[in-house]
Design a protein around this motif. Structure first.
Motif, PDB file in Angstrom:
ATOM      1  N   SER A   1       1.151   3.128  -5.242  1.00  0.00           N
ATOM      2  CA  SER A   1       0.148   3.937  -5.943  1.00  0.00           C
ATOM      3  C   SER A   1      -1.096   3.109  -6.256  1.00  0.00           C
ATOM      4  O   SER A   1      -2.220   3.599  -6.128  1.00  0.00           O
ATOM      5  CB  SER A   1       0.728   4.508  -7.238  1.00  0.00           C
ATOM      6  N   THR A   2      -0.896   1.860  -6.659  1.00  0.00           N
ATOM      7  CA  THR A   2      -2.020   0.963  -6.932  1.00  0.00           C
ATOM      8  C   THR A   2      -2.862   0.778  -5.673  1.00  0.00           C
ATOM      9  O   THR A   2      -4.088   0.877  -5.709  1.00  0.00           O
ATOM     10  CB  THR A   2      -1.518  -0.404  -7.445  1.00  0.00           C
ATOM     11  N   ALA A   3      -2.190   0.512  -4.547  1.00  0.00           N
ATOM     12  CA  ALA A   3      -2.902   0.302  -3.284  1.00  0.00           C
ATOM     13  C   ALA A   3      -3.662   1.563  -2.870  1.00  0.00           C
ATOM     14  O   ALA A   3      -4.814   1.474  -2.421  1.00  0.00           O
ATOM     15  CB  ALA A   3      -1.924  -0.121  -2.189  1.00  0.00           C
ATOM     16  N   VAL A   4      -3.045   2.717  -3.029  1.00  0.00           N
ATOM     17  CA  VAL A   4      -3.720   3.968  -2.692  1.00  0.00           C
ATOM     18  C   VAL A   4      -4.956   4.141  -3.572  1.00  0.00           C
ATOM     19  O   VAL A   4      -6.026   4.525  -3.109  1.00  0.00           O
ATOM     20  CB  VAL A   4      -2.755   5.171  -2.824  1.00  0.00           C
ATOM     21  N   GLY A   5      -4.808   3.787  -4.854  1.00  0.00           N
ATOM     22  CA  GLY A   5      -5.944   3.862  -5.771  1.00  0.00           C
ATOM     23  C   GLY A   5      -7.092   2.951  -5.366  1.00  0.00           C
ATOM     24  O   GLY A   5      -8.253   3.227  -5.665  1.00  0.00           O
ATOM     25  N   LEU A   6      -6.766   1.859  -4.659  1.00  0.00           N
ATOM     26  CA  LEU A   6      -7.793   0.928  -4.174  1.00  0.00           C
ATOM     27  C   LEU A   6      -8.371   1.353  -2.826  1.00  0.00           C
ATOM     28  O   LEU A   6      -9.248   0.690  -2.294  1.00  0.00           O
ATOM     29  CB  LEU A   6      -7.197  -0.482  -4.049  1.00  0.00           C
ATOM     30  N   GLY A   7      -7.833   2.434  -2.258  1.00  0.00           N
ATOM     31  CA  GLY A   7      -8.379   2.950  -1.013  1.00  0.00           C
ATOM     32  C   GLY A   7      -7.492   2.797   0.208  1.00  0.00           C
ATOM     33  O   GLY A   7      -7.880   3.171   1.311  1.00  0.00           O
ATOM     34  N   TYR A   8      -6.283   2.247   0.036  1.00  0.00           N
ATOM     35  CA  TYR A   8      -5.349   2.106   1.164  1.00  0.00           C
ATOM     36  C   TYR A   8      -4.662   3.449   1.386  1.00  0.00           C
ATOM     37  O   TYR A   8      -3.611   3.726   0.821  1.00  0.00           O
ATOM     38  CB  TYR A   8      -4.333   0.999   0.896  1.00  0.00           C
TER      39      TYR A   8
END
Length: 120
Positions: A94-101
């Motif tokens: 979820s953190t990575a998705v929030g960063l644009g991944y």
């Protein structure tokens, strides 16, 4: 920004296939150092869950210097997080998705499932 529904989990079989293909997969182990010392999935990169946001916010050069591998592009389809049993891996995803991944995935079975299946 809401995490979209395409934040998906990846199965043992899918992860195994990605590892066997082996090109650009970045498998990130977000467990503690103590857990990693007891065993790990071959080829995984250790970045504790509390360091994921900082790590994936780094510029590519700093990431390579610190972790020894290329920082994946935001559109990579081969970024997978895992922990022991799925919860921290899901948080890291979820953190990575929030960063644009946009295609980051979580290996929900975690090291527990991996060690059971791979040890057969």
């Amino acid at each position: 920004m809401a995490v979209s529904a395409n934040t998906c989990d990846i199965s043992y079989e899918d992860l195994r296939a990605l590892l066997d293909k082996g090109q650009n997969l970045l498998l990130v182990d977000v467990r503690t150092q103590e857990e990693v010392d007891k065993g790990r999935i071959p080829g995984s990169l250790h970045i504790p869950v509390n360091a994921v946001e900082e790590a994936f916010s780094m510029d590519p050069e700093a990431f390579r210097t610190k972790y020894g591998v290329a920082k994946p592009p935001l559109d990579t389809s081969e970024l997978v997080f895992h922990c022991q049993m799925g919860k921290r891996g899901s948080a890291a995803t979820s953190t990575a998705v929030g960063l644009g991944y946009v295609n980051a995935r979580n290996y929900a079975g975690g090291y527990k499932q991996w060690s059971e299946k791979a040890g057969r």
